[in-house]
Scaffold this motif. Structure first.
Motif, PDB file in Angstrom:
ATOM      1  N   ILE A 123       0.870  -1.162   0.000  1.00  0.00           N
ATOM      2  CA  ILE A 123       0.000   0.000   0.000  1.00  0.00           C
ATOM      3  C   ILE A 123       0.911   1.216   0.000  1.00  0.00           C
ATOM      4  O   ILE A 123       1.938   1.235   0.686  1.00  0.00           O
ATOM      5  CB  ILE A 123      -0.977  -0.007   1.197  1.00  0.00           C
ATOM      6  N   THR A 124       0.593   2.190  -0.821  1.00  0.00           N
ATOM      7  CA  THR A 124       1.383   3.416  -0.899  1.00  0.00           C
ATOM      8  C   THR A 124       0.574   4.535  -0.268  1.00  0.00           C
ATOM      9  O   THR A 124      -0.470   4.931  -0.794  1.00  0.00           O
ATOM     10  CB  THR A 124       1.740   3.762  -2.352  1.00  0.00           C
ATOM     11  N   ALA A 125       1.054   5.010   0.868  1.00  0.00           N
ATOM     12  CA  ALA A 125       0.384   6.117   1.560  1.00  0.00           C
ATOM     13  C   ALA A 125       0.728   7.417   0.853  1.00  0.00           C
ATOM     14  O   ALA A 125       1.878   7.637   0.465  1.00  0.00           O
ATOM     15  CB  ALA A 125       0.825   6.172   3.017  1.00  0.00           C
ATOM     16  N   ASP A 126      -0.264   8.262   0.690  1.00  0.00           N
ATOM     17  CA  ASP A 126      -0.011   9.544   0.036  1.00  0.00           C
ATOM     18  C   ASP A 126       0.915  10.428   0.864  1.00  0.00           C
ATOM     19  O   ASP A 126       1.783  11.101   0.313  1.00  0.00           O
ATOM     20  CB  ASP A 126      -1.332  10.267  -0.240  1.00  0.00           C
ATOM     21  N   PHE A 127       0.744  10.407   2.190  1.00  0.00           N
ATOM     22  CA  PHE A 127       1.542  11.276   3.062  1.00  0.00           C
ATOM     23  C   PHE A 127       1.855  10.562   4.371  1.00  0.00           C
ATOM     24  O   PHE A 127       1.048   9.784   4.876  1.00  0.00           O
ATOM     25  CB  PHE A 127       0.776  12.555   3.428  1.00  0.00           C
ATOM     26  N   THR A 128       3.034  10.851   4.919  1.00  0.00           N
ATOM     27  CA  THR A 128       3.369  10.465   6.290  1.00  0.00           C
ATOM     28  C   THR A 128       4.030  11.664   6.957  1.00  0.00           C
ATOM     29  O   THR A 128       4.664  12.487   6.292  1.00  0.00           O
ATOM     30  CB  THR A 128       4.323   9.252   6.363  1.00  0.00           C
ATOM     31  N   TRP A 129       3.860  11.770   8.274  1.00  0.00           N
ATOM     32  CA  TRP A 129       4.525  12.825   9.029  1.00  0.00           C
ATOM     33  C   TRP A 129       4.520  12.452  10.504  1.00  0.00           C
ATOM     34  O   TRP A 129       3.861  11.504  10.917  1.00  0.00           O
ATOM     35  CB  TRP A 129       3.868  14.189   8.804  1.00  0.00           C
ATOM     36  N   LEU A 130       5.284  13.205  11.277  1.00  0.00           N
ATOM     37  CA  LEU A 130       5.352  13.012  12.724  1.00  0.00           C
ATOM     38  C   LEU A 130       4.672  14.179  13.422  1.00  0.00           C
ATOM     39  O   LEU A 130       4.828  15.333  13.010  1.00  0.00           O
ATOM     40  CB  LEU A 130       6.801  12.915  13.192  1.00  0.00           C
ATOM     41  N   GLU A 131       3.919  13.864  14.474  1.00  0.00           N
ATOM     42  CA  GLU A 131       3.264  14.866  15.324  1.00  0.00           C
ATOM     43  C   GLU A 131       3.702  14.646  16.770  1.00  0.00           C
ATOM     44  O   GLU A 131       4.370  13.658  17.069  1.00  0.00           O
ATOM     45  CB  GLU A 131       1.733  14.740  15.248  1.00  0.00           C
ATOM     46  N   ASP A 132       3.263  15.525  17.640  1.00  0.00           N
ATOM     47  CA  ASP A 132       3.546  15.419  19.072  1.00  0.00           C
ATOM     48  C   ASP A 132       5.042  15.299  19.335  1.00  0.00           C
ATOM     49  O   ASP A 132       5.503  14.370  19.990  1.00  0.00           O
ATOM     50  CB  ASP A 132       2.799  14.233  19.700  1.00  0.00           C
ATOM     51  N   GLU A 133       5.783  16.251  18.754  1.00  0.00           N
ATOM     52  CA  GLU A 133       7.238  16.316  18.936  1.00  0.00           C
ATOM     53  C   GLU A 133       7.914  15.014  18.519  1.00  0.00           C
ATOM     54  O   GLU A 133       8.842  14.535  19.173  1.00  0.00           O
ATOM     55  CB  GLU A 133       7.575  16.691  20.372  1.00  0.00           C
ATOM     56  N   GLY A 134       7.430  14.419  17.431  1.00  0.00           N
ATOM     57  CA  GLY A 134       8.041  13.224  16.882  1.00  0.00           C
ATOM     58  C   GLY A 134       7.613  11.925  17.523  1.00  0.00           C
ATOM     59  O   GLY A 134       8.135  10.868  17.188  1.00  0.00           O
ATOM     60  N   ARG A 135       6.648  11.975  18.440  1.00  0.00           N
ATOM     61  CA  ARG A 135       6.225  10.762  19.141  1.00  0.00           C
ATOM     62  C   ARG A 135       5.127   9.991  18.423  1.00  0.00           C
ATOM     63  O   ARG A 135       4.888   8.828  18.750  1.00  0.00           O
ATOM     64  CB  ARG A 135       5.752  11.120  20.553  1.00  0.00           C
ATOM     65  N   ARG A 136       4.453  10.613  17.465  1.00  0.00           N
ATOM     66  CA  ARG A 136       3.323   9.936  16.815  1.00  0.00           C
ATOM     67  C   ARG A 136       3.440  10.012  15.303  1.00  0.00           C
ATOM     68  O   ARG A 136       3.502  11.089  14.721  1.00  0.00           O
ATOM     69  CB  ARG A 136       2.015  10.582  17.263  1.00  0.00           C
ATOM     70  N   LEU A 137       3.504   8.848  14.662  1.00  0.00           N
ATOM     71  CA  LEU A 137       3.573   8.750  13.210  1.00  0.00           C
ATOM     72  C   LEU A 137       2.161   8.764  12.644  1.00  0.00           C
ATOM     73  O   LEU A 137       1.310   7.976  13.071  1.00  0.00           O
ATOM     74  CB  LEU A 137       4.287   7.457  12.798  1.00  0.00           C
ATOM     75  N   ILE A 138       1.915   9.636  11.680  1.00  0.00           N
ATOM     76  CA  ILE A 138       0.632   9.710  10.992  1.00  0.00           C
ATOM     77  C   ILE A 138       0.840   9.214   9.568  1.00  0.00           C
ATOM     78  O   ILE A 138       1.759   9.654   8.871  1.00  0.00           O
ATOM     79  CB  ILE A 138       0.091  11.162  10.957  1.00  0.00           C
ATOM     80  N   ILE A 139      -0.009   8.299   9.145  1.00  0.00           N
ATOM     81  CA  ILE A 139       0.024   7.764   7.791  1.00  0.00           C
ATOM     82  C   ILE A 139      -1.326   8.084   7.179  1.00  0.00           C
ATOM     83  O   ILE A 139      -2.366   7.702   7.736  1.00  0.00           O
ATOM     84  CB  ILE A 139       0.296   6.257   7.800  1.00  0.00           C
ATOM     85  N   ALA A 140      -1.322   8.816   6.062  1.00  0.00           N
ATOM     86  CA  ALA A 140      -2.577   9.310   5.497  1.00  0.00           C
ATOM     87  C   ALA A 140      -2.680   9.024   4.006  1.00  0.00           C
ATOM     88  O   ALA A 140      -1.690   9.041   3.288  1.00  0.00           O
ATOM     89  CB  ALA A 140      -2.700  10.814   5.746  1.00  0.00           C
TER      90      ALA A 140
END
Length: 86
Positions: A35-52
């Motif tokens: 699966i190819t996620a359109d976007f990934t980023w880190l939130e909460d000062e790098g503690r939480r990975l978001i895959i969108a």
């Protein structure tokens, strides 16, 4: 959506923003798809990975997409955030 995320990164709200990140779907040591996620980023000062993924309402209903999403979430123990119009 990409430009909004870039603005959030410049503002320091998120970090490590990436596009088109590919995740293998591996079962019993064998890659059965990806699966190819359109976007990934880190939130909460790098503690939480978001895959969108940015998906249309029609795509969200497709059986193949729903299956890939469920397998991804089961394998990686992370939610796949669906972005786009409701």
């Amino acid at each position: 959506c990409w430009f909004e995320l870039q603005l959030r990164e410049r503002a320091g709200e998120i970090t490590s923003l990436k596009r088109q990140v590919r995740f293998p779907l591996q079962v019993n040591g064998e890659v059965v798809g990806h699966i190819t996620a359109d976007f990934t980023w880190l939130e909460d000062e790098g503690r939480r990975l978001i895959i969108a993924d940015y998906k249309s309402p029609a795509t969200r209903k497709e059986a193949a997409y729903r299956l890939r999403k469920r397998v991804f979430e089961a394998l990686y123990k992370l939610p796949l955030l669906e972005m786009g119009k409701a």
